[in-house]
Design an enzyme around this catalytic site. Structure first.
Site, mmCIF file in Angstrom:
data_model
loop_
_atom_site.group_PDB
_atom_site.id
_atom_site.type_symbol
_atom_site.label_atom_id
_atom_site.label_comp_id
_atom_site.label_asym_id
_atom_site.label_seq_id
_atom_site.Cartn_x
_atom_site.Cartn_y
_atom_site.Cartn_z
ATOM 1 N N TYR B 120 12.281 47.731 73.301
ATOM 2 C CA TYR B 120 11.849 46.491 72.373
ATOM 3 C C TYR B 120 10.351 48.038 72.022
ATOM 4 O O TYR B 120 10.463 48.604 73.052
ATOM 5 C CB TYR B 120 10.663 45.372 73.372
ATOM 6 C CG TYR B 120 10.002 44.630 72.054
ATOM 7 C CD1 TYR B 120 10.399 43.622 71.403
ATOM 8 C CD2 TYR B 120 8.582 44.612 72.727
ATOM 9 C CE1 TYR B 120 9.588 43.459 70.425
ATOM 10 C CE2 TYR B 120 8.015 44.615 71.021
ATOM 11 C CZ TYR B 120 9.224 43.175 70.686
ATOM 12 O OH TYR B 120 8.242 43.293 69.118
ATOM 13 N N GLN B 178 10.832 36.205 70.683
ATOM 14 C CA GLN B 178 12.358 35.986 70.230
ATOM 15 C C GLN B 178 13.062 37.012 70.521
ATOM 16 O O GLN B 178 14.517 37.370 69.903
ATOM 17 C CB GLN B 178 11.699 35.723 68.532
ATOM 18 C CG GLN B 178 11.179 36.213 67.471
ATOM 19 C CD GLN B 178 10.110 36.200 66.907
ATOM 20 O OE1 GLN B 178 8.993 35.691 68.499
ATOM 21 N NE2 GLN B 178 9.393 36.716 66.760
ATOM 22 N N ASN B 201 3.414 43.129 74.102
ATOM 23 C CA ASN B 201 2.695 42.059 74.756
ATOM 24 C C ASN B 201 2.799 41.248 75.635
ATOM 25 O O ASN B 201 4.161 40.843 76.042
ATOM 26 C CB ASN B 201 2.182 41.048 73.344
ATOM 27 C CG ASN B 201 3.015 40.788 73.038
ATOM 28 O OD1 ASN B 201 3.400 39.844 73.733
ATOM 29 N ND2 ASN B 201 2.298 40.093 71.820
ATOM 30 N N SER B 224 -3.476 49.550 79.238
ATOM 31 C CA SER B 224 -2.657 50.483 79.891
ATOM 32 C C SER B 224 -3.891 50.705 80.462
ATOM 33 O O SER B 224 -5.096 49.963 80.165
ATOM 34 C CB SER B 224 -2.731 51.449 79.159
ATOM 35 O OG SER B 224 -2.506 52.932 79.117
ATOM 36 N N GLN B 246 -7.606 56.579 76.311
ATOM 37 C CA GLN B 246 -7.045 55.268 77.030
ATOM 38 C C GLN B 246 -7.981 53.901 76.079
ATOM 39 O O GLN B 246 -7.205 52.945 76.115
ATOM 40 C CB GLN B 246 -8.030 55.721 78.652
ATOM 41 C CG GLN B 246 -7.021 54.517 79.366
ATOM 42 C CD GLN B 246 -5.877 54.699 79.210
ATOM 43 O OE1 GLN B 246 -4.970 56.032 79.535
ATOM 44 N NE2 GLN B 246 -4.642 53.593 79.117
ATOM 45 N N HIS B 249 -6.268 52.346 73.093
ATOM 46 C CA HIS B 249 -4.868 51.172 73.087
ATOM 47 C C HIS B 249 -5.431 50.285 72.981
ATOM 48 O O HIS B 249 -4.216 49.555 71.882
ATOM 49 C CB HIS B 249 -4.597 52.014 74.071
ATOM 50 C CG HIS B 249 -3.218 53.012 74.253
ATOM 51 N ND1 HIS B 249 -2.615 53.202 74.048
ATOM 52 C CD2 HIS B 249 -3.407 53.544 75.396
ATOM 53 C CE1 HIS B 249 -1.671 54.109 74.106
ATOM 54 N NE2 HIS B 249 -2.887 55.095 74.994
ATOM 55 N N GLU B 313 -1.453 53.339 86.117
ATOM 56 C CA GLU B 313 -0.362 54.223 85.411
ATOM 57 C C GLU B 313 -0.861 55.091 85.024
ATOM 58 O O GLU B 313 0.613 55.778 85.541
ATOM 59 C CB GLU B 313 -0.671 53.216 84.273
ATOM 60 C CG GLU B 313 0.185 53.389 83.286
ATOM 61 C CD GLU B 313 -0.235 52.825 82.136
ATOM 62 O OE1 GLU B 313 -1.507 52.449 81.451
ATOM 63 O OE2 GLU B 313 0.921 52.376 81.023
ATOM 64 N N HIS B 314 -2.462 55.890 84.879
ATOM 65 C CA HIS B 314 -2.345 57.006 84.710
ATOM 66 C C HIS B 314 -3.148 57.417 85.374
ATOM 67 O O HIS B 314 -4.031 56.859 85.652
ATOM 68 C CB HIS B 314 -2.977 57.350 83.358
ATOM 69 C CG HIS B 314 -1.798 57.075 82.364
ATOM 70 N ND1 HIS B 314 -2.059 55.919 81.094
ATOM 71 C CD2 HIS B 314 -0.774 57.408 81.444
ATOM 72 C CE1 HIS B 314 -1.396 55.596 80.316
ATOM 73 N NE2 HIS B 314 -0.884 56.526 80.338
ATOM 74 N N ASP B 347 1.861 61.649 77.094
ATOM 75 C CA ASP B 347 2.109 59.959 75.878
ATOM 76 C C ASP B 347 3.008 60.746 75.017
ATOM 77 O O ASP B 347 4.158 59.667 74.345
ATOM 78 C CB ASP B 347 0.618 59.600 75.811
ATOM 79 C CG ASP B 347 -0.252 58.687 76.259
ATOM 80 O OD1 ASP B 347 0.150 58.541 76.958
ATOM 81 O OD2 ASP B 347 -1.235 59.042 76.004
ATOM 82 N N GLU B 401 30.100 40.011 116.586
ATOM 83 C CA GLU B 401 30.489 38.676 114.990
ATOM 84 C C GLU B 401 31.022 37.971 115.016
ATOM 85 O O GLU B 401 30.616 36.808 113.818
ATOM 86 C CB GLU B 401 30.176 39.692 113.730
ATOM 87 C CG GLU B 401 29.081 40.953 113.891
ATOM 88 C CD GLU B 401 28.903 41.152 112.609
ATOM 89 O OE1 GLU B 401 28.977 41.288 111.597
ATOM 90 O OE2 GLU B 401 27.278 41.954 112.654
ATOM 91 N N HIS B 406 38.594 40.851 110.807
ATOM 92 C CA HIS B 406 37.549 41.852 110.228
ATOM 93 C C HIS B 406 38.124 42.792 111.324
ATOM 94 O O HIS B 406 38.890 44.292 110.949
ATOM 95 C CB HIS B 406 36.388 42.267 110.225
ATOM 96 C CG HIS B 406 35.903 41.687 109.397
ATOM 97 N ND1 HIS B 406 35.796 40.432 109.062
ATOM 98 C CD2 HIS B 406 35.145 42.306 107.939
ATOM 99 C CE1 HIS B 406 35.305 40.526 107.255
ATOM 100 N NE2 HIS B 406 34.481 41.659 107.513
#
Lengths: 416, 416
Positions: B120, B178, B201, B224, B246, B249, B313-314, B347, B401, B406
């Site tokens: 996406y 969607q 988002n 971010s 930063q 964004h 994240e960074h 980035d 067991e 087995h």
């Protein structure tokens, strides 16, 4: 009982909707979220018919467990632990690696362990000390510092001994969906974990899937399966023994023989009939055989294509020349090459992991391994020369994306 | 606007419940599940205010996109593609590796690519051609044969060019929840994928989380973030530029300066004021600065401890001696070492991936990498000698067991 299958029959069975237990599981999750330890005691009483007065297994209880277990079994667990450790150690990534430095730019990857994980070890029909090893060893090799285990009460002594051999931090006698809820959400006694691994019944699996926003899991688990690719060189007695071993796990377990030899299925069927009589779990086996069967194919390539569509949890290759088959296979949890490699070896002691994706999930998921217990950070070390080498590309792309402050953060360093 | 923070303030903001959009997203999922392509056309009209007559971007539309993009940008995208490819190629695992053979047992791991994945790529505030590269390159390096991309209409020409450079198989102009529903469930035009990656988002993220039983995802994504560990040697203009980058964004982006130098925050604040005036996205920046700030700590060790609790994240390390800090850090999506390593480099063009875990998720998840697009099968090749070496352990544990079949599957091979 032992019949021809079509690929479509198998695939539609695999995709059949699991019994919907989400309503019951949501109630259990809500109870644990609301009442914590008290809910766990009540749920143990309701489902396991035991009123516990504590949840954490004590050192004394572990000592008692050792006393009740045959020393030959402890020795076997220790040997299995060692073989599993050796193989998982080979999977370990370097803590930190770097590319060669070019243009003043060095790139790398740093691998660090998770801090706290939980494993679920089923009780019920059988004790699963081997599952304790399979979950704990990759976590230990990864360097996880806190590894907890939940298992239904009363804890089987074998499970306790295996947990001790494998260095599990804490063991709690909590079973079912309530164990998953406790490890995901936390209670006074059981602090929450970052990830829950290990097999379980439909309730355990549903709880893992439903709590995935709060905790990570390994992968969804369903009934165990095997596909066996065999040609005219396969021994029907070995194939039959493997199918019986698969079938004794669970009435819902399933086996498929995929063969280029049209005479093999009947011989295998005869051996199944002969061997099933001696098997203590023959009732379970007969139920599992109900959804098992064989596919006759023209060529080994067709056999591989069918197996890849099935994406079996276990794939056994019992053909004259198995290595080319291994090379071509794409989708399988664990692959057993040659007639002397029964799945039971991987279940216990070859060193590979037996916590594996089922129901076609091997198309997407790896079996449990060290990387389930680590995460990585990328690293860049950039010098003044480095920012000069890529600054222009950075600034052009940042500007094209409308991110001017990004461009400035590069330019300000190049202009000094 | 630029103020002292406490660690608790940051952590509680990070953990704040996201806006609950699950009701709206469930409706969208239901529409796509029920009416497929027709629902996609209607939802595009409703949310993107465009009535489309087709969903798949044609070759002609891609050719037109090239004509509208500055050749210098195409060149920059190609250079970035090449650097990203080189670094991700280093992460690639061997297709098949084996342990040494011991006791007649050879163990191995076979790595195979997923077959079909979806990415996406957001539209809206900006075009994100760089995100196309970040999602497509690791999938290409892994060997995924079908890589599809959904992006809201009208598709940005930069996004189309990047998708072409990166070898994306098909591009569809579908946005929001969607798009996630279409890739997870499939429609007449868009066949379902195995895994969906890429940022988005709150609606996109909610759809990814809600459809996780049907499709795998990379990890949950949120606004971010950056943490900057700085001492008295850090340049306040560089630090300020990184915070502005930063902040542009997203109004919800957040930055924290963690410093041992009590004088640095004021100097950084002055530079922020000076630089923000020139920034075209200054309104977004000012909003993002509202949840940003600084922590003053006594020692670099304290700075590392705070950063590890944040799991940013960074992480930017702008101190006199950054390598020991890199060694000690445990939790961060991507780490930028030294004062010449602005996050903007990662980035776009250093080669590392910019699709990274946010909101503390770096404690548990790795940023996007080649292993997101592969899965592994374990392998065991066992000879007659091999089954003799481990058969006893296998049979003892299987018997313990209660899995007698087995044990028989091992014993039958040892008795011939």
């Amino acid at each position: 009982m032992w019949t021809a299958l079509t690929l479509d029959t198998w695939l539609s069975r695999q995709q059949a909707t699991l019994t919907d237990v989400s309503g019951a599981v949501q109630n259990i999750i809500d109870e644990v979220a609301g009442r914590g330890d008290e809910a766990l005691f009540d749920l143990c009483e309701r489902f396991d018919k035991i009123r516990l007065d504590h949840l954490r297994v004590s050192e004394d209880e572990i000592d008692e467990a050792y006393e009740s277990v045959d020393p030959e079994i402890v020795e076997a667990l220790t040997e299995a632990f060692s073989r599993i450790w050796t193989f998982h150690e080979l999977q370990r990534q370097k803590d930190l690696w770097f590319s060669g430095t070019e243009d003043g730019i060095t790139l790398g990857v740093k691998t660090t362990p998770l801090e706290r994980i939980g494993m679920y070890v089923p009780g019920g029909r059988a004790a699963y000390p081997s599952t304790v090893l399979m979950c704990a060893v990759p976590a230990q090799v990864a360097g996880v510092s806190e590894i907890i285990c939940c298992t239904p009460p009363p804890a089987n002594p074998l499970t306790l001994v295996a947990a001790d051999v494998a260095g599990v931090t804490d063991i709690y006698t909590v079973g079912g969906a309530q164990a998953i809820a406790a490890m995901a959400l936390g209670t006074d006694t059981i602090r929450p974990v970052q990830k829950i691994v290990g097999p379980g019944n439909a309730y355990v699996t549903a709880a893992k899937m439903m709590l995935r926003g709060r905790v990570e899991i390994d992968f969804p688990a369903g009934p165990s399966e095997i596909a066996i690719i065999a040609d005219h060189t396969a021994r029907p007695d070995f194939v039959a023994a493997d199918i019986l071993a698969q079938s004794e796990h669970d009435p819902q377990a399933a086996s498929v023989l995929i063969t280029t030899d049209p005479g093999l299925p009947e011989q295998v069927g005869d051996w199944i009939e002969r061997l099933v009589e001696e098997a203590p779990r023959h009732e379970i086996i007969r139920q599992a055989l109900g959804q098992s069967g064989y596919l006759i194919v023209d060529t080994i390539a067709d056999a591989i294509a069918s197996s890849d569509k099935i994406a079996p949890e276990h794939l056994s290759i019992q053909v004259q020349d198995p290595l080319p088959v291994l090379q071509k296979v794409r989708n399988a949890g664990s692959i057993f090459v040659g007639q002397y490699a029964p799945v039971a070896c991987g279940d216990y002691a070859s060193g590979t992991n037996h916590v594996l994706p089922t129901a076609g999930n091997a198309k997407l998921y790896s079996g449990l391994n060290v990387s389930h217990f680590t995460k990585t950070s990328t690293v860049q070390i950039i010098s003044r020369e480095g920012i000069d080498a890529i600054g222009d590309v950075v600034e052009r792309l940042a500007t094209a994306e409308g991110l001017h402050a990004h461009a400035i953060s590069s330019r300000i360093r190049r202009e000094i």
